[in-house]
Design an enzyme around this catalytic site. Structure first.
Site, PDB file in Angstrom:
ATOM      1  CD  GLN A 131      -1.206  -0.332   3.696  1.00  0.00           C
ATOM      2  OE1 GLN A 131      -1.260   0.487   4.597  1.00  0.00           O
ATOM      3  NE2 GLN A 131      -1.970  -1.434   3.663  1.00  0.00           N
ATOM      4  CG  HIS A 183       4.131   1.010   3.503  1.00  0.00           C
ATOM      5  ND1 HIS A 183       3.734   2.190   2.914  1.00  0.00           N
ATOM      6  CD2 HIS A 183       3.170   0.708   4.409  1.00  0.00           C
ATOM      7  CE1 HIS A 183       2.596   2.591   3.445  1.00  0.00           C
ATOM      8  NE2 HIS A 183       2.221   1.703   4.358  1.00  0.00           N
ATOM      9  CD  GLU A 233       2.336   4.140   7.848  1.00  0.00           C
ATOM     10  OE1 GLU A 233       1.177   4.367   8.252  1.00  0.00           O
ATOM     11  OE2 GLU A 233       2.625   3.143   7.171  1.00  0.00           O
ATOM     12  NE  ARG A 269      -6.437  -2.955   1.718  1.00  0.00           N
ATOM     13  CZ  ARG A 269      -7.484  -2.278   2.183  1.00  0.00           C
ATOM     14  NH1 ARG A 269      -8.275  -1.616   1.350  1.00  0.00           N
ATOM     15  NH2 ARG A 269      -7.742  -2.254   3.475  1.00  0.00           N
ATOM     16  CG  HIS A 303      -0.448   5.685   3.601  1.00  0.00           C
ATOM     17  ND1 HIS A 303      -1.602   4.932   3.597  1.00  0.00           N
ATOM     18  CD2 HIS A 303       0.443   4.994   4.356  1.00  0.00           C
ATOM     19  CE1 HIS A 303      -1.417   3.851   4.324  1.00  0.00           C
ATOM     20  NE2 HIS A 303      -0.181   3.858   4.786  1.00  0.00           N
TER      21      HIS A 303
END
Length: 243
Positions: free
Chosen positions: A56, A108, A77, A128, A58
């Protein structure tokens, strides 16, 4: 997990959510640098991976605001590894105490055999790319066009190895948050903002603003900005995330 929907479990404000505290005491909770209208900015998770999570990616803040909604955050993150089974993989090797910074735009995936702490921007936007041939469902759809739009091929995770830090000191610093590892017997200045203190080894007493609370492994304490600093006593180690 500590975010705007988390519920206070002890003290005079027990039963209230972090969002309630944000509305009632915005300055005392967040400090002067953060806008309470934007909501609580960080999210803490403990992930116990028993199978491969999807590959996935972001978006960053600007992409999330353009692709999702004007007020949406991106999702940068960082992961700190608490347990690693022999042979566990990320598509790269890890050991207990390693920390991996995952900026928005980085592809990642987490594999089985990993227990980790995650700090991230408070966002649920995930695109995804691949789900290991699991059957597609409404809750696990692929987002190929969106993934192509936000993925940056020049980005990779930035490692902070346990062999270099012992899991203490500054582990990650980025525009969205700072993550430090602290052992019992230390005092940490919060720098004018709140701190999320998560015990990851042993049992520690967290002291801040004249209050003391004993915290077992994997418990999290939200220390408001007005407290200014937090002291840990006991034998163990904690991770402290600040915006």
């Amino acid at each position: 997990m500590a975010d705007g929907h988390s519920v206070v479990t002890t003290g005079p404000l027990a039963g209230h959510t972090v969002q309630d505290l944000l509305h009632a005491h915005p300055g005392e909770l967040l400090g002067p640098r953060l806008d309470p209208a934007s909501g609580f900015p960080l999210l803490i998770k403990l992930l116990d991976c028993r199978d491969w999570l999807s590959v996935q990616v972001h978006p960053d803040d600007a992409q999330a605001q353009a692709m999702v909604s004007p007020g949406e955050r991106g999702k940068t993150e960082a992961w700190h590894f608490l347990h690693v089974d022999p042979g566990a993989q990320l598509l790269a090797g890890v050991v207990v105490g390693d920390t991996l910074f995952i900026p928005a735009g980085t592809l990642h995936a987490l594999g089985p055999g990993l227990l980790l702490y995650e700090v991230q921007q408070a966002s649920d936007t995930t695109y995804r790319v691949y789900d290991w041939d699991r059957p597609a469902s409404a809750g696990r759809a692929l987002h190929l066009e969106e993934s192509v739009a936000v993925t940056r091929a020049d980005l990779g995770g930035a490692w902070t190895a346990a062999s270099e830090t012992g899991g203490v000191g500054e582990l990650v610093r980025c525009a969205q948050f700072t993550l430090v590892g602290v052992r019992g017997g230390e005092t940490t200045e919060l720098g004018g903002s709140f701190g999320l203190v998560t015990v990851v080894e042993g049992t520690l007493t967290v002291e801040a603003g004249g209050e003391r609370v004993e915290v077992a492994p994997f418990g999290t304490v939200l220390v408001p900005a007005w407290a200014q600093r937090v002291t840990l006593t006991g034998t163990g180690r904690a991770l402290i995330a600040t915006p």
